[in-house]
Design an enzyme around this catalytic site. Structure first.
Site, PDB file in Angstrom:
ATOM      1  N   PRO A  13       9.649  -3.408  -6.899  1.00  0.00           N
ATOM      2  CA  PRO A  13      10.953  -3.899  -6.467  1.00  0.00           C
ATOM      3  C   PRO A  13      10.977  -4.425  -5.036  1.00  0.00           C
ATOM      4  CG  PRO A  13      10.960  -1.509  -6.605  1.00  0.00           C
ATOM      5  CD  PRO A  13       9.693  -1.977  -7.247  1.00  0.00           C
ATOM      6  N   ASN A  14      11.706  -5.506  -4.886  1.00  0.00           N
ATOM      7  CA  ASN A  14      11.974  -6.149  -3.590  1.00  0.00           C
ATOM      8  C   ASN A  14      10.780  -6.887  -2.994  1.00  0.00           C
ATOM      9  OD1 ASN A  14      14.764  -5.283  -3.410  1.00  0.00           O
ATOM     10  ND2 ASN A  14      13.931  -3.222  -3.107  1.00  0.00           N
ATOM     11  N   ARG A  21      12.116 -10.715   3.814  1.00  0.00           N
ATOM     12  CA  ARG A  21      12.574  -9.327   3.852  1.00  0.00           C
ATOM     13  C   ARG A  21      11.953  -8.594   5.046  1.00  0.00           C
ATOM     14  NH1 ARG A  21      10.124  -4.552   0.064  1.00  0.00           N
ATOM     15  NH2 ARG A  21      11.517  -2.918   0.767  1.00  0.00           N
ATOM     16  N   TYR A  26       7.210  -6.186   7.107  1.00  0.00           N
ATOM     17  CA  TYR A  26       6.364  -6.632   5.993  1.00  0.00           C
ATOM     18  C   TYR A  26       5.650  -7.967   6.246  1.00  0.00           C
ATOM     19  CZ  TYR A  26       8.880  -2.923   3.599  1.00  0.00           C
ATOM     20  OH  TYR A  26       9.398  -1.704   3.244  1.00  0.00           O
ATOM     21  N   ASN A  77       1.283  -2.214  -5.857  1.00  0.00           N
ATOM     22  CA  ASN A  77       2.233  -1.858  -4.808  1.00  0.00           C
ATOM     23  C   ASN A  77       3.548  -1.634  -5.537  1.00  0.00           C
ATOM     24  OD1 ASN A  77       4.029  -1.562  -2.753  1.00  0.00           O
ATOM     25  ND2 ASN A  77       3.406  -3.414  -1.619  1.00  0.00           N
ATOM     26  N   ALA A  80       9.342   0.867  -3.515  1.00  0.00           N
ATOM     27  CA  ALA A  80      10.075   2.133  -3.396  1.00  0.00           C
ATOM     28  C   ALA A  80       9.812   3.069  -4.574  1.00  0.00           C
ATOM     29  CB  ALA A  80      11.567   1.849  -3.274  1.00  0.00           C
ATOM     30  N   GLU A 101      -4.067   1.545  -4.835  1.00  0.00           N
ATOM     31  CA  GLU A 101      -2.690   1.467  -4.344  1.00  0.00           C
ATOM     32  C   GLU A 101      -2.642   0.667  -3.046  1.00  0.00           C
ATOM     33  OE1 GLU A 101      -1.056   5.346  -3.581  1.00  0.00           O
ATOM     34  OE2 GLU A 101       0.969   4.541  -3.197  1.00  0.00           O
ATOM     35  N   HIS A 103       0.083  -0.762   0.105  1.00  0.00           N
ATOM     36  CA  HIS A 103       1.369  -0.920   0.785  1.00  0.00           C
ATOM     37  C   HIS A 103       1.139  -1.818   1.989  1.00  0.00           C
ATOM     38  CE1 HIS A 103       3.287   2.158  -1.607  1.00  0.00           C
ATOM     39  NE2 HIS A 103       2.178   2.867  -1.460  1.00  0.00           N
ATOM     40  N   LEU A 104       2.035  -2.758   2.171  1.00  0.00           N
ATOM     41  CA  LEU A 104       1.885  -3.647   3.332  1.00  0.00           C
ATOM     42  C   LEU A 104       2.044  -2.872   4.634  1.00  0.00           C
ATOM     43  CD1 LEU A 104       3.944  -5.719   1.176  1.00  0.00           C
ATOM     44  CD2 LEU A 104       2.453  -7.109   2.575  1.00  0.00           C
ATOM     45  N   ARG A 110       6.242   5.724   8.911  1.00  0.00           N
ATOM     46  CA  ARG A 110       7.644   5.400   8.682  1.00  0.00           C
ATOM     47  C   ARG A 110       8.468   6.667   8.343  1.00  0.00           C
ATOM     48  NH1 ARG A 110       8.115   0.377   4.921  1.00  0.00           N
ATOM     49  NH2 ARG A 110      10.202   0.412   5.848  1.00  0.00           N
TER      50      ARG A 110
END
Ligand code: DQA
Length: 152
Positions: A13-14, A21, A26, A77, A80, A101, A103-104, A110
């Site tokens: 998502p997204n 975004r 990102y 990826n 969320a 896996e 993630h940017l 975070r």
């Protein structure tokens, strides 16, 4: 000649909004750019690649279930859903394919709710914090992993 091993690159998502975004988190690379890079990189590595993105958890689960028939590894990826989805974890476990896996952002730098990932429980490894380059690194890792599996 043997058929090229095939990698399914899934984005959740997204991630269709990449480029606009939260670029400070990102980056400015779009998903289309990332997918074009994956295709180039895969060719150079002797892999076949198929890239898909969905905002829907059920759609991602369906694609993961189908992956077993056509693919040899999954780069994912899950956005969320990485932090929330037992359904995606279960599907990945059932797929019984190597999972890499991505993630940017560096999720560990975070908010605390991003520190845990269900995907990590089944992943061979995780690449995070290198922006769009993470996909390229994951494909490289997938190529090595699949080559060593073939030799074994
Ligand atoms: C993300 C990190 C997640 O926490 C977030 O929800 C995303 C993107 C990343 O690539 O850094 O959507 O997976």
């Amino acid at each position: 000649m043997a058929e090229a091993p095939s990698v399914l690159v899934l984005n959740g998502p997204n991630l269709n909004l990449l480029g606009t975004r939260e670029p400070e988190v990102y980056g400015r690379t779009t998903l289309a750019d990332i997918e074009a890079d994956c295709a180039r990189q895969a060719e150079a590595l002797g892999l076949a690649v198929e890239c898909r993105q969905s905002n829907s958890e059920g759609q991602l689960v369906d694609w993961i279930q189908e992956a077993r028939q056509n693919h040899d590894a999954i780069v994912i990826n899950a956005g969320a859903y990485s932090h929330t989805s037992v359904a995606i974890l279960d599907a990945l476990q059932a797929a019984d394919l190597p999972v890499l896996e991505v993630h940017l952002s560096n999720i560990h730098k975070r908010e605390p709710f991003r520190h845990q990932s269900y995907v990590s429980r089944v992943a061979q490894g995780m690449i995070c914090g290198f922006g769009a380059q993470g996909y390229e690194l994951a494909l490289r890792a997938a190529a090595q992993l699949l080559a060593s599996q073939r030799e074994a």
